[in-house]
Motif scaffolding. Structure first.
Motif, PDB file in Angstrom:
ATOM      1  N   ALA A 160       7.595   7.607 -15.279  1.00  0.00           N
ATOM      2  CA  ALA A 160       7.624   6.995 -13.955  1.00  0.00           C
ATOM      3  C   ALA A 160       8.832   6.073 -13.797  1.00  0.00           C
ATOM      4  O   ALA A 160       9.492   6.055 -12.749  1.00  0.00           O
ATOM      5  CB  ALA A 160       6.329   6.222 -13.711  1.00  0.00           C
ATOM      6  N   ALA A 161       9.145   5.299 -14.847  1.00  0.00           N
ATOM      7  CA  ALA A 161      10.288   4.391 -14.776  1.00  0.00           C
ATOM      8  C   ALA A 161      11.586   5.165 -14.569  1.00  0.00           C
ATOM      9  O   ALA A 161      12.457   4.743 -13.797  1.00  0.00           O
ATOM     10  CB  ALA A 161      10.362   3.555 -16.047  1.00  0.00           C
ATOM     11  N   ALA A 162      11.710   6.306 -15.236  1.00  0.00           N
ATOM     12  CA  ALA A 162      12.915   7.125 -15.090  1.00  0.00           C
ATOM     13  C   ALA A 162      13.022   7.722 -13.697  1.00  0.00           C
ATOM     14  O   ALA A 162      14.132   8.016 -13.225  1.00  0.00           O
ATOM     15  CB  ALA A 162      12.912   8.241 -16.136  1.00  0.00           C
ATOM     16  N   GLN A 163      11.869   7.879 -13.036  1.00  0.00           N
ATOM     17  CA  GLN A 163      11.846   8.473 -11.691  1.00  0.00           C
ATOM     18  C   GLN A 163      11.788   7.424 -10.587  1.00  0.00           C
ATOM     19  O   GLN A 163      11.634   7.759  -9.414  1.00  0.00           O
ATOM     20  CB  GLN A 163      10.636   9.414 -11.561  1.00  0.00           C
ATOM     21  CG  GLN A 163      10.594  10.534 -12.581  1.00  0.00           C
ATOM     22  CD  GLN A 163      11.801  11.441 -12.504  1.00  0.00           C
ATOM     23  OE1 GLN A 163      12.313  11.715 -11.417  1.00  0.00           O
ATOM     24  NE2 GLN A 163      12.275  11.914 -13.660  1.00  0.00           N
ATOM     25  N   GLN A 164      11.890   6.158 -10.950  1.00  0.00           N
ATOM     26  CA  GLN A 164      11.826   5.047  -9.996  1.00  0.00           C
ATOM     27  C   GLN A 164      10.497   5.027  -9.249  1.00  0.00           C
ATOM     28  O   GLN A 164      10.427   4.835  -8.035  1.00  0.00           O
ATOM     29  CB  GLN A 164      13.003   5.106  -9.008  1.00  0.00           C
ATOM     30  CG  GLN A 164      14.352   5.004  -9.706  1.00  0.00           C
ATOM     31  CD  GLN A 164      15.514   5.110  -8.737  1.00  0.00           C
ATOM     32  OE1 GLN A 164      15.367   5.531  -7.595  1.00  0.00           O
ATOM     33  NE2 GLN A 164      16.691   4.717  -9.198  1.00  0.00           N
ATOM     34  N   VAL A 165       9.427   5.215 -10.000  1.00  0.00           N
ATOM     35  CA  VAL A 165       8.071   5.181  -9.463  1.00  0.00           C
ATOM     36  C   VAL A 165       7.359   3.951 -10.015  1.00  0.00           C
ATOM     37  O   VAL A 165       7.462   3.656 -11.212  1.00  0.00           O
ATOM     38  CB  VAL A 165       7.287   6.448  -9.859  1.00  0.00           C
ATOM     39  CG1 VAL A 165       5.815   6.341  -9.457  1.00  0.00           C
ATOM     40  CG2 VAL A 165       7.920   7.681  -9.240  1.00  0.00           C
ATOM     41  N   GLU A 166       6.679   3.192  -9.161  1.00  0.00           N
ATOM     42  CA  GLU A 166       5.877   2.059  -9.606  1.00  0.00           C
ATOM     43  C   GLU A 166       4.500   2.586 -10.030  1.00  0.00           C
ATOM     44  O   GLU A 166       3.696   2.950  -9.173  1.00  0.00           O
ATOM     45  CB  GLU A 166       5.715   1.029  -8.492  1.00  0.00           C
ATOM     46  CG  GLU A 166       6.973   0.240  -8.177  1.00  0.00           C
ATOM     47  CD  GLU A 166       6.672  -0.881  -7.195  1.00  0.00           C
ATOM     48  OE1 GLU A 166       6.201  -1.957  -7.630  1.00  0.00           O
ATOM     49  OE2 GLU A 166       6.903  -0.672  -5.992  1.00  0.00           O
ATOM     50  N   LEU A 167       4.270   2.632 -11.317  1.00  0.00           N
ATOM     51  CA  LEU A 167       3.028   3.213 -11.819  1.00  0.00           C
ATOM     52  C   LEU A 167       2.020   2.131 -12.194  1.00  0.00           C
ATOM     53  O   LEU A 167       2.360   1.151 -12.851  1.00  0.00           O
ATOM     54  CB  LEU A 167       3.305   4.090 -13.037  1.00  0.00           C
ATOM     55  CG  LEU A 167       2.086   4.778 -13.660  1.00  0.00           C
ATOM     56  CD1 LEU A 167       1.477   5.795 -12.693  1.00  0.00           C
ATOM     57  CD2 LEU A 167       2.458   5.449 -14.977  1.00  0.00           C
ATOM     58  N   ILE A 168       0.791   2.362 -11.786  1.00  0.00           N
ATOM     59  CA  ILE A 168      -0.337   1.512 -12.163  1.00  0.00           C
ATOM     60  C   ILE A 168      -1.381   2.419 -12.791  1.00  0.00           C
ATOM     61  O   ILE A 168      -1.710   3.477 -12.253  1.00  0.00           O
ATOM     62  CB  ILE A 168      -0.941   0.803 -10.932  1.00  0.00           C
ATOM     63  CG1 ILE A 168       0.108  -0.095 -10.263  1.00  0.00           C
ATOM     64  CG2 ILE A 168      -2.175  -0.013 -11.320  1.00  0.00           C
ATOM     65  CD1 ILE A 168      -0.316  -0.616  -8.911  1.00  0.00           C
ATOM     66  N   ALA A 200       2.474  -1.938 -13.052  1.00  0.00           N
ATOM     67  CA  ALA A 200       3.363  -2.539 -12.055  1.00  0.00           C
ATOM     68  C   ALA A 200       2.634  -3.623 -11.261  1.00  0.00           C
ATOM     69  O   ALA A 200       1.884  -3.329 -10.332  1.00  0.00           O
ATOM     70  CB  ALA A 200       3.901  -1.461 -11.115  1.00  0.00           C
ATOM     71  N   SER A 201       2.875  -4.876 -11.621  1.00  0.00           N
ATOM     72  CA  SER A 201       2.151  -5.975 -10.978  1.00  0.00           C
ATOM     73  C   SER A 201       2.527  -6.132  -9.504  1.00  0.00           C
ATOM     74  O   SER A 201       1.670  -6.445  -8.671  1.00  0.00           O
ATOM     75  CB  SER A 201       2.402  -7.285 -11.723  1.00  0.00           C
ATOM     76  OG  SER A 201       3.786  -7.588 -11.764  1.00  0.00           O
ATOM     77  N   ALA A 202       3.796  -5.907  -9.168  1.00  0.00           N
ATOM     78  CA  ALA A 202       4.208  -6.041  -7.767  1.00  0.00           C
ATOM     79  C   ALA A 202       3.520  -5.008  -6.900  1.00  0.00           C
ATOM     80  O   ALA A 202       3.056  -5.303  -5.788  1.00  0.00           O
ATOM     81  CB  ALA A 202       5.726  -5.910  -7.655  1.00  0.00           C
TER      82      ALA A 202
END
Length: 272
Positions: free
Chosen positions: A111-119, A142-144
């Motif tokens: 997800a980080a590589a794809q610019q996705v905020e994962l929870i 992802a707290s935000a």
């Protein structure tokens, strides 16, 4: 939905019993809900309640700002999420599929590589409890993104954020479930034991339930012994606990129901 709550565009991927319950809670909360399921018939009732039915999981993800996955396992999550990288880039994805902590972390790296905020999330409820006072859901990652959509997630039950480590929610989840299964195993064993004296598991349940509820209130008192063992003075010695468990084990054998359960408990609690 209150006047201060803004309707959000939310997609739910997976409409088993739990996914359906989640989608219904979102619809009841006044949100714009798009759903997808491998078996389209499961979406029909939700469509009647106002949900939009997507032709594919990628189409559903493209239609939302918040994407929720509740599918079979980690492989199913990746089957739908990875080909839809473009559709979820820049969005918040909440994975409520039951996975292991390391599977959650591995998905987080993707997800980080794809610019996705994962929870990642762990649902501490059965479908019938969703939206009720006893339901709660564990979240980590992802707290935000969590804070942005907290009001939406609260529709499922109390939202408990347990840390930035994506594996945290899964680890709390399995730890809580471990306690549940240990309780059920002990009750099953105890039921067999009391029947040897003419008793019944039903009577045991009536007696054990209130006692265990009272004992559960002591967990917070035991927590410092795990978090800060060097500064903790335990109320009951390991020797006393070991002797008590040995007596229970002896009684199990005398009832004709020997088990390895108490040996495991003895080792876990005392190390003696």
């Amino acid at each position: 939905m209150t006047n201060t709550t803004v309707a959000q565009r939310v997609s739910v991927i997976g409409l088993g019993a739990m996914g359906t319950a989640l989608a219904k809670a979102l619809l009841a909360g006044g949100h714009e809900v798009t759903v997808w399921n491998r078996t389209p018939a499961r979406a029909e009732a939700l469509a009647a309640d106002g949900a939009q039915v997507a032709a594919s999981s990628a189409e559903a993800m493209a239609a939302a700002d918040l994407v929720i996955l509740c599918v079979l396992d980690d492989a199913a999550v990746r089957e739908h999420l990875e080909p839809a990288a473009a559709q979820v880039r820049g969005k918040v994805v909440v994975n409520l599929t039951t996975t292991s902590p390391e599977q959650a972390r591995a998905l987080g790296r993707w997800a980080a590589a794809q610019q996705v905020e994962l929870i990642d999330g762990g649902i501490m409820a059965v479908p019938e409890m969703i939206g009720g006072p006893a339901a709660f859901v564990l979240y980590s990652g992802a707290s935000a993104g969590f804070e942005r959509f907290r009001a939406v997630l609260e529709l499922f039950g109390r939202a408990e954020f347990v840390g930035a480590d994506l594996g945290a929610a899964a680890m709390y989840d399995v730890s809580i479930l471990g306690g549940m299964y240990a309780m059920f195993a002990a009750f099953r064993q105890g039921g067999a034991m009391v029947r040897s004296t003419g008793g019944s598991a039903a009577r045991l349940a009536a007696l054990m339930g209130p006692f265990l509820q009272a004992m559960a209130s002591l967990l917070e008192g035991y927590a410092p012994g795990i978090d800060n063992p060097a500064d903790y003075v335990q109320q009951q010695s390991d020797e006393f606990t070991a002797a008590a468990i040995d007596l229970i084990d002896k009684s199990a054998a005398e009832s004709g129901n020997p088990t390895q359960l108490y040996t495991v408990l003895r080792d876990g609690l005392t190390g003696l």
